[in-house]
Design an enzyme around this catalytic site. Structure first.
Site, PDB file in Angstrom:
ATOM      1  N   ASP A 142      43.965  35.585  41.278  1.00  0.00           N
ATOM      2  CA  ASP A 142      45.161  34.937  41.993  1.00  0.00           C
ATOM      3  C   ASP A 142      43.825  34.352  43.217  1.00  0.00           C
ATOM      4  OD1 ASP A 142      46.972  34.562  43.293  1.00  0.00           O
ATOM      5  OD2 ASP A 142      48.135  36.788  42.424  1.00  0.00           O
ATOM      6  N   GLY A 167      29.703  43.163  42.452  1.00  0.00           N
ATOM      7  CA  GLY A 167      29.430  42.892  41.859  1.00  0.00           C
ATOM      8  C   GLY A 167      27.601  43.713  41.632  1.00  0.00           C
ATOM      9  N   GLU A 190      39.227  46.720  47.679  1.00  0.00           N
ATOM     10  CA  GLU A 190      38.100  46.032  47.319  1.00  0.00           C
ATOM     11  C   GLU A 190      37.696  47.296  46.110  1.00  0.00           C
ATOM     12  OE1 GLU A 190      34.508  44.320  47.408  1.00  0.00           O
ATOM     13  OE2 GLU A 190      36.456  44.193  48.304  1.00  0.00           O
TER      14      GLU A 190
END
Length: 275
Positions: A142, A167, A190
């Site tokens: 999104d 990442g 998160e």
């Protein structure tokens, strides 16, 4: 691929000397690994019976890829914009047929770096997907969501607006973030530092999950770290500090309930999150 892996391993041991003028066998091996990550035939991590294993050679190939590419003008941005970078946009050389064959929807403002994979039926709103990431079929990324390098996203997931999936390239042995099939990641949440969110889980808006975040199961009283069990419904919370002299509570995630697969598939996200 065995020979390419050996070439990658040997080159990485000498990474400081790898550059765009390196031996052609090295250049080709690196490029082939990145191409395989891009088309989805290779993944940074693979699951066997729920156990995820990292392909370290693929992460090494990504780091080497930065060494063999100079900064350059890159096409493929929204409204014919350009970038100054070492890694192409996934869409740099794409035409209408490429998009049709890929089978996913990419709206203006969706940025996908070459070397990442997006499955059929996905919808990419204005968002960012980094090299090495794998987004499986029919997943929604999104608006303003970010999928970090090497993150692995399962089928039929919804990564809500502004959510961040962390990442990781280094250390090489570090596991990427894993979001398994049929998960919902709420807005502005998160998930980072190699956390695994198991299948069917619902992560509420504003939940922050790292390797050191306590994940408290309200039903069992147990505290977990680094992994959300399957079909968990998780909300943000706080818990007392271990330092009894402190009045401050610490942030945590709270599993408020666990549902079965049938309930998860038939119940709305809002209903699941109601206490």
């Amino acid at each position: 691929m065995g020979n390419e892996i050996k070439i990658i391993e040997d080159a990485f041991a000498n990474i400081e000397n790898i550059n765009p003028d390196s031996n052609l066998d090295i250049i080709n091996a690196i490029n082939n690994i990145i191409e395989n990550l891009d088309n989805g035939s290779l993944r940074i991590a693979n699951s066997e019976k729920g156990n995820w294993a990292v392909n370290e050679f693929a992460k090494k190939a990504i780091l080497l890829y930065f060494r063999i590419n100079d900064m350059k003008l890159i096409d493929g941005g929204p409204n014919n914009s350009k970038w100054w970078d070492k890694i192409d946009s996934k869409f740099s050389s794409w035409d209408e047929d490429n998009f049709k064959n890929a089978g996913f929807r990419a709206v203006p403002g969706s940025i996908v770096r070459y070397g990442s994979f997006v499955g059929k039926g996905c919808v990419l709103m204005p968002s960012f997907i980094n090299i090495g990431a794998y987004v499986d079929q029919s997943t929604m990324v999104d608006t303003w969501a970010t999928i970090g390098s090497c993150a692995q996203i399962g089928k039929n997931c919804h990564i809500s607006g502004g959510a961040g999936i962390g990442g990781v390239l280094e250390p090489l042995q570090a596991s990427p973030v894993i979001i398994e099939d049929n998960c919902f990641i709420g807005a502005r949440s998160e998930v980072a530092e190699g956390v695994i969110v198991r299948q069917g889980s619902v992560i509420s808006m504003g939940v922050f999950l790292t390797a050191s975040t306590p994940i408290y199961n309200r039903e069992t009283g147990k505290t977990l770290y680094g992994e959300v069990p399957e079909y968990s419904v998780v909300v943000p919370g706080s818990m007392p500090s271990k330092n009894v002299s402190s009045d401050a509570n610490l942030s945590c995630a709270v599993i408020v309930k666990t549902v079965d697969e049938k309930t998860r598939s038939k119940t709305s996200i809002n209903e699941l999150l109601r206490d």
